[in-house]
Motif scaffolding. Structure first.
Motif, PDB file in Angstrom:
ATOM      1  N   MET A 116       0.787  -1.347  -0.150  1.00 66.46           N
ATOM      2  CA  MET A 116       0.086   0.029  -0.063  1.00 66.46           C
ATOM      3  C   MET A 116       0.948   1.263  -0.143  1.00 66.46           C
ATOM      4  SD  MET A 116      -2.899  -0.739   2.713  1.00 66.46           S
ATOM      5  CE  MET A 116      -3.936  -2.159   2.262  1.00 66.46           C
ATOM      6  N   ARG A 117       1.882   1.143   0.716  1.00 62.85           N
ATOM      7  CA  ARG A 117       2.649   2.410   0.982  1.00 62.85           C
ATOM      8  C   ARG A 117       3.508   2.699  -0.506  1.00 62.85           C
ATOM      9  NH1 ARG A 117       6.920   1.258   5.351  1.00 62.85           N
ATOM     10  NH2 ARG A 117       5.032   0.605   6.325  1.00 62.85           N
ATOM     11  N   TRP A 118       3.950   1.706  -0.940  1.00 68.61           N
ATOM     12  CA  TRP A 118       4.601   1.770  -2.368  1.00 68.61           C
ATOM     13  C   TRP A 118       3.800   2.123  -3.379  1.00 68.61           C
ATOM     14  CZ3 TRP A 118       7.667  -3.482  -2.216  1.00 68.61           C
ATOM     15  CH2 TRP A 118       8.784  -3.404  -1.022  1.00 68.61           C
ATOM     16  N   LEU A 119       2.222   1.708  -3.307  1.00 69.53           N
ATOM     17  CA  LEU A 119       1.440   2.235  -4.676  1.00 69.53           C
ATOM     18  C   LEU A 119       1.352   3.589  -4.324  1.00 69.53           C
ATOM     19  CD1 LEU A 119      -1.472  -0.554  -4.888  1.00 69.53           C
ATOM     20  CD2 LEU A 119      -0.326   0.832  -6.568  1.00 69.53           C
ATOM     21  N   ILE A 120       0.827   4.123  -3.076  1.00 69.41           N
ATOM     22  CA  ILE A 120       0.641   5.411  -2.730  1.00 69.41           C
ATOM     23  C   ILE A 120       1.725   6.276  -3.193  1.00 69.41           C
ATOM     24  CG2 ILE A 120      -0.276   6.969  -1.145  1.00 69.41           C
ATOM     25  CD1 ILE A 120      -1.740   4.733   0.234  1.00 69.41           C
ATOM     26  N   ALA A 121       2.844   6.051  -2.486  1.00 71.23           N
ATOM     27  CA  ALA A 121       3.954   7.064  -2.918  1.00 71.23           C
ATOM     28  C   ALA A 121       4.376   6.899  -4.424  1.00 71.23           C
ATOM     29  CB  ALA A 121       5.388   6.266  -2.059  1.00 71.23           C
ATOM     30  N   SER A 122       4.077   5.852  -5.223  1.00 64.10           N
ATOM     31  CA  SER A 122       4.472   5.997  -6.434  1.00 64.10           C
ATOM     32  C   SER A 122       3.396   6.675  -7.406  1.00 64.10           C
ATOM     33  CB  SER A 122       4.354   4.514  -7.148  1.00 64.10           C
ATOM     34  OG  SER A 122       5.310   3.629  -6.662  1.00 64.10           O
ATOM     35  N   ALA A 123       2.231   6.532  -6.786  1.00 65.68           N
ATOM     36  CA  ALA A 123       1.017   7.463  -7.263  1.00 65.68           C
ATOM     37  C   ALA A 123       1.288   8.789  -7.225  1.00 65.68           C
ATOM     38  CB  ALA A 123      -0.250   7.117  -6.686  1.00 65.68           C
ATOM     39  N   ARG A 124       1.715   9.193  -5.901  1.00 68.00           N
ATOM     40  CA  ARG A 124       2.112  10.586  -5.612  1.00 68.00           C
ATOM     41  C   ARG A 124       3.280  11.269  -6.439  1.00 68.00           C
ATOM     42  NH1 ARG A 124       0.754   9.847   0.454  1.00 68.00           N
ATOM     43  NH2 ARG A 124      -1.511  10.531   0.666  1.00 68.00           N
TER      44      ARG A 124
END
Length: 156
Positions: free
Chosen positions: A101-109
């Motif tokens: 989740m953290r990686w998905l959100i960071a990549s999206a941002r």
């Protein structure tokens, strides 16, 4: 970490639209400054956008993207006799999910795009197809663990 009692985990209520705990956790991770309604709107808009692009249920695409982004093994530094070794260790269930989740959100941002919902939808689609920054991060983590397989006997 407490020495006596086990930590009791709070039970997270499922989200309103999909009745899914993983989506609820993702919304909480996406949230900034306590603005949960905004985080929900971003998430649901992104899933609708994904649904429109793939012609498959948004929740199904999101779950596959999470599976593709979830790491199995990572490295932890272990100090042995003055030297620090990167020791590969298996990741437990909750940490796997939270890292993905953290990686998905960071990549999206970090993506370029108009709205956060568009960027999140793009990252979910990339992860669904097994490409993009999130899956690359997972692969790099696995590659690092594989390269340090020689130090696996320092596992504690």
């Amino acid at each position: 970490m407490p020495r006596r009692q086990r930590i009791s985990r709070r039970v997270l209520l499922p989200d309103a639209r999909f009745n899914n705990r993983v989506v609820a956790k993702f919304i909480n991770s996406l949230m900034r400054g306590g603005k949960k309604a905004l985080a929900e709107r971003i998430m649901y808009t992104a899933l609708e956008s994904v649904e429109g692009r793939t012609r498959r249920p948004g929740l199904e695409v999101f779950e596959q993207a999470m599976r593709n982004a979830t790491p199995v093994i990572e490295v932890k530094p272990r100090r042995v006799g003055g030297a620090t070794y990167q020791v590969p260790v298996e990741i437990k269930g909750d940490r796997r999910m939270s890292l993905a989740m953290r990686w998905l959100i960071a990549s999206a941002r970090a993506r370029t795009g108009k709205t956060m919902a568009d960027k999140l939808a793009g990252e979910i689609l990339d992860a669904f197809h097994g490409q993009g920054a999130t899956v690359k991060k997972r692969d790099d983590t696995h590659r690092m663990a594989d390269a340090n397989k020689a130090f696996a006997h320092y596992k504690w």
